[in-house]
Design a protein around this motif. Sequence first.
Motif, PDB file in Angstrom:
ATOM      1  N   PRO A  26       0.831  -1.222   0.000  1.00  0.00           N
ATOM      2  CA  PRO A  26       0.000   0.000   0.000  1.00  0.00           C
ATOM      3  C   PRO A  26       0.857   1.262   0.000  1.00  0.00           C
ATOM      4  O   PRO A  26       1.731   1.428   0.857  1.00  0.00           O
ATOM      5  N   LYS A  27       0.607   2.130  -0.946  1.00  0.00           N
ATOM      6  CA  LYS A  27       1.412   3.344  -1.093  1.00  0.00           C
ATOM      7  C   LYS A  27       1.152   4.358   0.017  1.00  0.00           C
ATOM      8  O   LYS A  27       1.980   5.247   0.242  1.00  0.00           O
ATOM      9  N   ASP A  28       0.015   4.236   0.686  1.00  0.00           N
ATOM     10  CA  ASP A  28      -0.314   5.213   1.722  1.00  0.00           C
ATOM     11  C   ASP A  28       0.111   4.760   3.116  1.00  0.00           C
ATOM     12  O   ASP A  28      -0.176   5.435   4.105  1.00  0.00           O
ATOM     13  N   ALA A  29       0.800   3.612   3.206  1.00  0.00           N
ATOM     14  CA  ALA A  29       1.238   3.130   4.517  1.00  0.00           C
ATOM     15  C   ALA A  29       2.453   3.915   5.003  1.00  0.00           C
ATOM     16  O   ALA A  29       3.376   4.169   4.225  1.00  0.00           O
ATOM     17  N   PRO A  30       2.493   4.310   6.273  1.00  0.00           N
ATOM     18  CA  PRO A  30       3.670   5.001   6.830  1.00  0.00           C
ATOM     19  C   PRO A  30       4.910   4.113   6.712  1.00  0.00           C
ATOM     20  O   PRO A  30       4.798   2.883   6.622  1.00  0.00           O
ATOM     21  N   ALA A  31       6.080   4.728   6.752  1.00  0.00           N
ATOM     22  CA  ALA A  31       7.327   4.006   6.535  1.00  0.00           C
ATOM     23  C   ALA A  31       7.501   2.834   7.489  1.00  0.00           C
ATOM     24  O   ALA A  31       7.933   1.743   7.075  1.00  0.00           O
ATOM     25  N   HIS A  32       7.170   2.995   8.766  1.00  0.00           N
ATOM     26  CA  HIS A  32       7.400   1.899   9.723  1.00  0.00           C
ATOM     27  C   HIS A  32       6.410   0.757   9.527  1.00  0.00           C
ATOM     28  O   HIS A  32       6.741  -0.404   9.756  1.00  0.00           O
ATOM     29  N   ILE A  33       5.194   1.057   9.067  1.00  0.00           N
ATOM     30  CA  ILE A  33       4.217   0.000   8.760  1.00  0.00           C
ATOM     31  C   ILE A  33       4.644  -0.732   7.492  1.00  0.00           C
ATOM     32  O   ILE A  33       4.570  -1.965   7.406  1.00  0.00           O
ATOM     33  N   LEU A  34       5.111   0.016   6.515  1.00  0.00           N
ATOM     34  CA  LEU A  34       5.587  -0.575   5.271  1.00  0.00           C
ATOM     35  C   LEU A  34       6.788  -1.486   5.537  1.00  0.00           C
ATOM     36  O   LEU A  34       6.900  -2.572   4.955  1.00  0.00           O
ATOM     37  N   GLN A  35       7.682  -1.053   6.428  1.00  0.00           N
ATOM     38  CA  GLN A  35       8.847  -1.871   6.773  1.00  0.00           C
ATOM     39  C   GLN A  35       8.424  -3.212   7.363  1.00  0.00           C
ATOM     40  O   GLN A  35       9.013  -4.259   7.062  1.00  0.00           O
ATOM     41  N   LEU A  36       7.405  -3.210   8.195  1.00  0.00           N
ATOM     42  CA  LEU A  36       6.883  -4.439   8.787  1.00  0.00           C
ATOM     43  C   LEU A  36       6.381  -5.389   7.700  1.00  0.00           C
ATOM     44  O   LEU A  36       6.724  -6.580   7.690  1.00  0.00           O
ATOM     45  N   MET A  37       5.577  -4.863   6.785  1.00  0.00           N
ATOM     46  CA  MET A  37       5.043  -5.689   5.700  1.00  0.00           C
ATOM     47  C   MET A  37       6.175  -6.258   4.840  1.00  0.00           C
ATOM     48  O   MET A  37       6.148  -7.434   4.455  1.00  0.00           O
ATOM     49  N   GLN A  38       7.156  -5.434   4.531  1.00  0.00           N
ATOM     50  CA  GLN A  38       8.262  -5.873   3.685  1.00  0.00           C
ATOM     51  C   GLN A  38       9.137  -6.903   4.390  1.00  0.00           C
ATOM     52  O   GLN A  38       9.574  -7.880   3.779  1.00  0.00           O
ATOM     53  N   GLY A  39       9.395  -6.693   5.677  1.00  0.00           N
ATOM     54  CA  GLY A  39      10.229  -7.637   6.413  1.00  0.00           C
ATOM     55  C   GLY A  39       9.603  -9.011   6.507  1.00  0.00           C
ATOM     56  O   GLY A  39      10.296 -10.034   6.437  1.00  0.00           O
ATOM     57  N   LEU A  40       8.284  -9.060   6.639  1.00  0.00           N
ATOM     58  CA  LEU A  40       7.573 -10.337   6.752  1.00  0.00           C
ATOM     59  C   LEU A  40       7.407 -11.044   5.415  1.00  0.00           C
ATOM     60  O   LEU A  40       7.111 -12.241   5.385  1.00  0.00           O
ATOM     61  N   THR A  41       7.582 -10.314   4.309  1.00  0.00           N
ATOM     62  CA  THR A  41       7.336 -10.921   2.990  1.00  0.00           C
ATOM     63  C   THR A  41       8.603 -11.008   2.136  1.00  0.00           C
ATOM     64  O   THR A  41       8.529 -11.033   0.917  1.00  0.00           O
ATOM     65  N   VAL A  42       9.758 -11.059   2.791  1.00  0.00           N
ATOM     66  CA  VAL A  42      11.005 -11.296   2.058  1.00  0.00           C
ATOM     67  C   VAL A  42      10.918 -12.668   1.397  1.00  0.00           C
ATOM     68  O   VAL A  42      10.452 -13.637   2.005  1.00  0.00           O
ATOM     69  N   VAL A  43      11.349 -12.770   0.156  1.00  0.00           N
ATOM     70  CA  VAL A  43      11.221 -14.016  -0.602  1.00  0.00           C
ATOM     71  C   VAL A  43      12.005 -15.150   0.048  1.00  0.00           C
ATOM     72  O   VAL A  43      11.502 -16.273   0.195  1.00  0.00           O
ATOM     73  N   ASN A  44      13.246 -14.889   0.438  1.00  0.00           N
ATOM     74  CA  ASN A  44      14.097 -15.904   1.042  1.00  0.00           C
ATOM     75  C   ASN A  44      13.653 -16.168   2.481  1.00  0.00           C
ATOM     76  O   ASN A  44      13.761 -15.286   3.328  1.00  0.00           O
ATOM     77  N   PRO A  45      13.163 -17.379   2.791  1.00  0.00           N
ATOM     78  CA  PRO A  45      12.677 -17.656   4.148  1.00  0.00           C
ATOM     79  C   PRO A  45      13.737 -17.445   5.222  1.00  0.00           C
ATOM     80  O   PRO A  45      13.415 -17.056   6.344  1.00  0.00           O
ATOM     81  N   GLU A  46      15.014 -17.681   4.874  1.00  0.00           N
ATOM     82  CA  GLU A  46      16.085 -17.536   5.868  1.00  0.00           C
ATOM     83  C   GLU A  46      16.288 -16.079   6.282  1.00  0.00           C
ATOM     84  O   GLU A  46      16.774 -15.805   7.383  1.00  0.00           O
ATOM     85  N   LYS A  47      15.929 -15.154   5.413  1.00  0.00           N
ATOM     86  CA  LYS A  47      16.106 -13.732   5.703  1.00  0.00           C
ATOM     87  C   LYS A  47      14.798 -13.038   6.056  1.00  0.00           C
ATOM     88  O   LYS A  47      14.770 -11.835   6.302  1.00  0.00           O
ATOM     89  N   ARG A  48      13.731 -13.796   6.064  1.00  0.00           N
ATOM     90  CA  ARG A  48      12.400 -13.256   6.358  1.00  0.00           C
ATOM     91  C   ARG A  48      12.249 -13.014   7.864  1.00  0.00           C
ATOM     92  O   ARG A  48      12.777 -13.757   8.675  1.00  0.00           O
ATOM     93  N   TRP A  49      11.544 -11.975   8.209  1.00  0.00           N
ATOM     94  CA  TRP A  49      11.303 -11.675   9.618  1.00  0.00           C
ATOM     95  C   TRP A  49      10.502 -12.788  10.287  1.00  0.00           C
ATOM     96  O   TRP A  49       9.629 -13.417   9.682  1.00  0.00           O
ATOM     97  N   GLY A  50      10.813 -13.003  11.575  1.00  0.00           N
ATOM     98  CA  GLY A  50      10.037 -13.885  12.430  1.00  0.00           C
ATOM     99  C   GLY A  50       9.611 -13.107  13.661  1.00  0.00           C
ATOM    100  O   GLY A  50       9.595 -11.870  13.671  1.00  0.00           O
ATOM    101  N   PHE A  51       9.303 -13.820  14.738  1.00  0.00           N
ATOM    102  CA  PHE A  51       8.808 -13.150  15.946  1.00  0.00           C
ATOM    103  C   PHE A  51       9.851 -12.217  16.553  1.00  0.00           C
ATOM    104  O   PHE A  51       9.517 -11.117  17.017  1.00  0.00           O
ATOM    105  N   ASP A  52      11.115 -12.622  16.543  1.00  0.00           N
ATOM    106  CA  ASP A  52      12.161 -11.784  17.148  1.00  0.00           C
ATOM    107  C   ASP A  52      12.241 -10.414  16.472  1.00  0.00           C
ATOM    108  O   ASP A  52      12.341  -9.377  17.140  1.00  0.00           O
ATOM    109  N   GLU A  53      12.180 -10.407  15.141  1.00  0.00           N
ATOM    110  CA  GLU A  53      12.252  -9.147  14.403  1.00  0.00           C
ATOM    111  C   GLU A  53      11.002  -8.299  14.625  1.00  0.00           C
ATOM    112  O   GLU A  53      11.084  -7.073  14.761  1.00  0.00           O
ATOM    113  N   VAL A  54       9.840  -8.955  14.641  1.00  0.00           N
ATOM    114  CA  VAL A  54       8.598  -8.210  14.874  1.00  0.00           C
ATOM    115  C   VAL A  54       8.617  -7.575  16.259  1.00  0.00           C
ATOM    116  O   VAL A  54       8.184  -6.428  16.450  1.00  0.00           O
ATOM    117  N   LYS A  55       9.144  -8.301  17.225  1.00  0.00           N
ATOM    118  CA  LYS A  55       9.212  -7.775  18.595  1.00  0.00           C
ATOM    119  C   LYS A  55      10.136  -6.554  18.669  1.00  0.00           C
ATOM    120  O   LYS A  55       9.804  -5.551  19.316  1.00  0.00           O
TER     121      LYS A  55
END
Length: 244
Positions: free
Chosen positions: A152-181
């Motif tokens: 979403p283009k209207d999402a604030p930078a920190h919300i967008l970062q959350l979405m992007q971190g959780l949807t990284v293609v490579n599972p090894e580099k994708r965010w998990g609970f530790d990163e979300v916390k």
Amino acid sequence: NPRTFELMEYLQGGELDRVHFEKNEEKIREIAIQAAGALAYCHNNLILHKDVKPGNFFFRDKAQKQLVLGDFGIASLCDEDEMMHQTQQARTPIYAAPEMYITIDDNVEINGKVDFYSLGIMLMYVWTGENPFKGNERAMTNMKRFGELPYPKDAPAHILQLMQGLTVVNPEKRWGFDEVKLWYNGESVAVAKNSLARYKQFVFDADQNMVAANPAELAVLMDKDPKLAIKYLYGNHITKWLAK
């Protein structure tokens, strides 16, 4: 005949997909940390949910502050500590991680990161209030594979970062609970770049309209017609295609 019934808790706040939290930053933050915590609890107990989506999250209270994960209909119980698991390709397409489409003998090999990818897509849905994808499932799969999601283009930078971190293609580099916390606590968390290469189409058999969009698809076609596969291999056609 005698029947067995399970008495379940009544979740007064209803399903997440029936509540409107569009553009609500604070609600997104709370949903993210509670949902990620629920997934971490499952994974710590060797359970893969595999169907994370708004319709499978519920609010315990009428004030809609306590989020609960439900519907374990296609969940898997894993035996291995590393949480790698082979399973059938059951999924809800919109929320499925890209690795859910890579099959070996009709099975996919996945770990808990598929649930966190689905969480990322789910948060996109909650923010916009609608399905973030348009078009058919094949087009959607390619968008996921190459990390070209319609954030979403209207999402604030920190919300967008959350979405992007959780949807990284490579599972090894994708965010998990530790990163979300860490993110929830306002700390800096890196988001890996999606660097998968795009391939030109490989025409395997023009007469039968057999075309591969990537090496995984080509491998399937080669398995179906080994003679033609050998011809392409020894003719260096595949080598040249990969080099390009």
